[in-house]
Design a protein around this motif. Structure first.
Motif, PDB file in Angstrom:
ATOM      1  N   GLU A 143     -47.271 -19.183  83.210  1.00  0.00           N
ATOM      2  CA  GLU A 143     -47.853 -19.024  84.560  1.00  0.00           C
ATOM      3  C   GLU A 143     -49.232 -18.381  84.405  1.00  0.00           C
ATOM      4  O   GLU A 143     -49.932 -18.496  85.289  1.00  0.00           O
ATOM      5  CB  GLU A 143     -46.802 -18.213  85.442  1.00  0.00           C
ATOM      6  N   ILE A 144     -49.270 -17.433  83.403  1.00  0.00           N
ATOM      7  CA  ILE A 144     -50.541 -16.760  83.184  1.00  0.00           C
ATOM      8  C   ILE A 144     -51.307 -17.411  82.005  1.00  0.00           C
ATOM      9  O   ILE A 144     -52.688 -17.727  82.311  1.00  0.00           O
ATOM     10  CB  ILE A 144     -50.142 -15.257  82.601  1.00  0.00           C
ATOM     11  N   ASN A 145     -50.847 -17.548  80.883  1.00  0.00           N
ATOM     12  CA  ASN A 145     -51.290 -18.176  79.614  1.00  0.00           C
ATOM     13  C   ASN A 145     -50.984 -19.572  79.636  1.00  0.00           C
ATOM     14  O   ASN A 145     -50.197 -20.093  78.984  1.00  0.00           O
ATOM     15  CB  ASN A 145     -50.769 -17.329  78.509  1.00  0.00           C
ATOM     16  N   LEU A 146     -52.322 -20.385  80.231  1.00  0.00           N
ATOM     17  CA  LEU A 146     -52.039 -21.590  80.224  1.00  0.00           C
ATOM     18  C   LEU A 146     -52.242 -22.445  78.788  1.00  0.00           C
ATOM     19  O   LEU A 146     -51.566 -23.553  78.863  1.00  0.00           O
ATOM     20  CB  LEU A 146     -53.404 -22.395  80.954  1.00  0.00           C
ATOM     21  N   LEU A 147     -52.238 -21.683  77.779  1.00  0.00           N
ATOM     22  CA  LEU A 147     -52.278 -22.390  76.538  1.00  0.00           C
ATOM     23  C   LEU A 147     -50.860 -22.239  76.043  1.00  0.00           C
ATOM     24  O   LEU A 147     -50.554 -22.832  74.968  1.00  0.00           O
ATOM     25  CB  LEU A 147     -53.415 -21.501  75.498  1.00  0.00           C
ATOM     26  N   ARG A 148     -50.108 -21.747  76.972  1.00  0.00           N
ATOM     27  CA  ARG A 148     -48.626 -21.584  76.426  1.00  0.00           C
ATOM     28  C   ARG A 148     -47.902 -22.718  76.888  1.00  0.00           C
ATOM     29  O   ARG A 148     -46.661 -22.945  76.953  1.00  0.00           O
ATOM     30  CB  ARG A 148     -47.922 -20.376  76.684  1.00  0.00           C
ATOM     31  N   LEU A 149     -48.687 -23.385  78.022  1.00  0.00           N
ATOM     32  CA  LEU A 149     -47.917 -24.641  78.710  1.00  0.00           C
ATOM     33  C   LEU A 149     -47.525 -25.542  77.851  1.00  0.00           C
ATOM     34  O   LEU A 149     -48.213 -25.987  76.928  1.00  0.00           O
ATOM     35  CB  LEU A 149     -48.728 -25.126  79.688  1.00  0.00           C
TER      36      LEU A 149
ATOM     37  N   LEU B 217     -62.912 -28.400  86.709  1.00  0.00           N
ATOM     38  CA  LEU B 217     -62.760 -27.120  86.496  1.00  0.00           C
ATOM     39  C   LEU B 217     -63.695 -26.503  85.921  1.00  0.00           C
ATOM     40  O   LEU B 217     -64.563 -27.044  84.939  1.00  0.00           O
ATOM     41  CB  LEU B 217     -61.528 -27.213  85.458  1.00  0.00           C
ATOM     42  N   ILE B 218     -64.385 -25.547  86.317  1.00  0.00           N
ATOM     43  CA  ILE B 218     -65.471 -25.057  85.914  1.00  0.00           C
ATOM     44  C   ILE B 218     -65.273 -23.474  85.107  1.00  0.00           C
ATOM     45  O   ILE B 218     -64.700 -22.646  85.275  1.00  0.00           O
ATOM     46  CB  ILE B 218     -66.476 -24.422  86.942  1.00  0.00           C
ATOM     47  N   SER B 219     -65.425 -23.475  83.939  1.00  0.00           N
ATOM     48  CA  SER B 219     -65.358 -22.506  82.850  1.00  0.00           C
ATOM     49  C   SER B 219     -63.900 -21.936  83.130  1.00  0.00           C
ATOM     50  O   SER B 219     -63.419 -20.791  83.425  1.00  0.00           O
ATOM     51  CB  SER B 219     -66.212 -21.251  83.141  1.00  0.00           C
ATOM     52  N   PRO B 220     -62.862 -22.768  83.183  1.00  0.00           N
ATOM     53  CA  PRO B 220     -61.485 -22.426  83.386  1.00  0.00           C
ATOM     54  C   PRO B 220     -60.930 -20.993  82.649  1.00  0.00           C
ATOM     55  O   PRO B 220     -60.984 -21.122  81.156  1.00  0.00           O
ATOM     56  CB  PRO B 220     -60.602 -23.417  83.129  1.00  0.00           C
ATOM     57  N   TRP B 221     -60.226 -20.305  83.290  1.00  0.00           N
ATOM     58  CA  TRP B 221     -59.675 -18.924  82.903  1.00  0.00           C
ATOM     59  C   TRP B 221     -58.296 -19.478  82.288  1.00  0.00           C
ATOM     60  O   TRP B 221     -57.269 -18.934  82.698  1.00  0.00           O
ATOM     61  CB  TRP B 221     -59.604 -17.880  83.560  1.00  0.00           C
ATOM     62  N   VAL B 222     -58.310 -19.723  81.021  1.00  0.00           N
ATOM     63  CA  VAL B 222     -57.086 -20.509  80.410  1.00  0.00           C
ATOM     64  C   VAL B 222     -56.099 -19.616  79.917  1.00  0.00           C
ATOM     65  O   VAL B 222     -54.850 -19.773  79.633  1.00  0.00           O
ATOM     66  CB  VAL B 222     -57.299 -21.428  79.639  1.00  0.00           C
TER      67      VAL B 222
END
Length: 394
Positions: free
Chosen positions: A305-311, A261-266
């Protein structure tokens, strides 16, 4: 004395041309190609970058702190940031499309081979994308539809906010990985050879999420079921890394053996991290938000699905081994660090390796910097870290 000075100058100029001649030729190619196709966006990009390097480098050199990268790189990043600050989505898409094509040309000039998959002889369609390898013998063809049994395949998903870029992006980076890995394996008397399949996926806003995820899923099943790839890793940068994470969370059956994962857009919609501009990065937050709105379709900004910090921790199912690379000065750094903390709790620190480029920008290991110092060193360190990681998991 004069003869010694003259000889020293000649040697210095020669070493400079040998080391950086390709970068100089690429800069000229950007201008020539942009003029030839009258790509005003790429011309503007080149103008901002060149002007910034020429004018700002001396000023940055005089005022920089010890934690910063070299002055030339800092000036280059500043120029790109100025360009993106005045760009809309159309300009961003056009500029990256030209840049990706040039990167493909650069990879070919470095003896990398890119071949777009086509319809197979029986009429069965295959995913769109590009193979990157040292030799034609390393990847499938119409007469040889399977990859060699000694192949290590990296399925790569490019970034660009899900709205821009092409599968040729960062081909020069892929060929460096390939040549370094293959050389080390040969030195160890191993027959393993690395190849990359960079998948081409439909872009937003015409094709919103999960169109890209569907394309990546199709490509993975094609590699493992049709092309007979036995050893598969998956990697991506920025939006591509976001897609990789969601792919790993959703794929059924056998997963890739590792992920990069390179500079992931989380946090694409910037709802959790409240990302602000960084003087050490070129990313324009406003343009990033435009891309987020373009790709999320009917999904809410805070949807997991969009905001991975909400997983939730139980909803994260990465590969057994994961490498995360990002720049210490990039605008997404705080969100990436937050996501790493979550997955380390879930996967354990032994399952997640992290490499941070001190003072470096977004995607720093993928960009062709006009760099003569620290930035080039840190790029090479990140590439070597990636090679070592791949060797450790295969």
């Amino acid at each position: 004395m004069l003869a010694q000075v003259r000889e020293a100058l000649i040697n210095a100029v020669y070493d400079f041309i040998v080391e950086y001649g390709r970068e100089i030729l690429m800069a000229l190619a950007v201008v020539v190609v942009s003029l030839a196709i009258y790509n005003r966006h790429h011309l503007a990009f080149a103008r901002y970058a060149v002007f910034s390097v020429v004018v700002k480098t001396p000023l940055i050199f005089l005022t920089r702190s010890s934690g910063q990268v070299d002055s030339v790189t800092a000036a280059f990043v500043s120029g790109i940031r100025s360009f993106y600050a005045k760009s809309n989505l159309a300009a961003y898409k056009t500029q990256l499309k030209s840049s990706s094509w040039l990167q493909g040309v650069a990879a070919r000039s470095a003896y990398g081979l890119l071949v777009a998959p086509v319809e197979s002889s029986d009429g069965e369609s295959v995913p769109r994308g590009f193979w990157v390898a040292e030799s034609f013998a390393d990847f499938p063809s119409e007469t040889r539809p399977k990859v060699p049994s000694n192949s290590v395949v990296l399925l790569y998903v490019h970034g660009g906010g899900y709205a821009a870029n092409t599968a040729e992006a960062y081909a020069h980076h892929h060929i460096k990985l390939i040549t370094e890995f293959n050389k080390l394996e040969a030195d160890n008397e191993s027959k393993k050879r690395l190849i990359v399949f960079s998948v081409s996926y439909p872009l937003a806003p015409k094709s919103p999420y999960p169109a890209a995820l569907d394309a990546v899923t199709e490509a993975y099943h094609w590699l493992t079921e049709k092309v007979n790839a036995k050893t598969v890793l998956i990697g991506g940068d920025e939006a591509g890394a976001h897609c990789v994470i969601q792919f790993l969370n959703s794929v059924k059956g056998k997963k890739p053996i590792a992920s990069i994962l390179i500079s992931p857009w989380v946090d694409p919609a910037n709802t959790s991290t409240r990302t602000k501009a960084s003087s050490g990065d070129f990313v324009n937050v406003d343009l990033s938000l435009v891309c987020a709105d373009a790709f999320r379709g009917s999904f809410a900004k805070n949807d997991p699905e969009i905001n991975l910090l909400r997983l939730k921790s139980g909803d994260i199912h990465l590969a057994e081994k994961t490498l995360v690379i990002y720049g210490g000065a990039e605008v997404y750094a705080s969100g990436i660090a937050q996501f790493i903390e979550t997955i380390q709790k879930k996967e354990g620190e032994s399952g997640v390796e992290v490499h941070v480029g001190k003072g470096m920008c977004h995607n720093f290991n993928l960009i062709r910097f006009p760099s003569f110092g620290v930035a080039r060193k840190r790029q090479n360190e990140a590439i070597q870290k990636t090679v070592d990681f791949i060797q450790s998991v295969v």
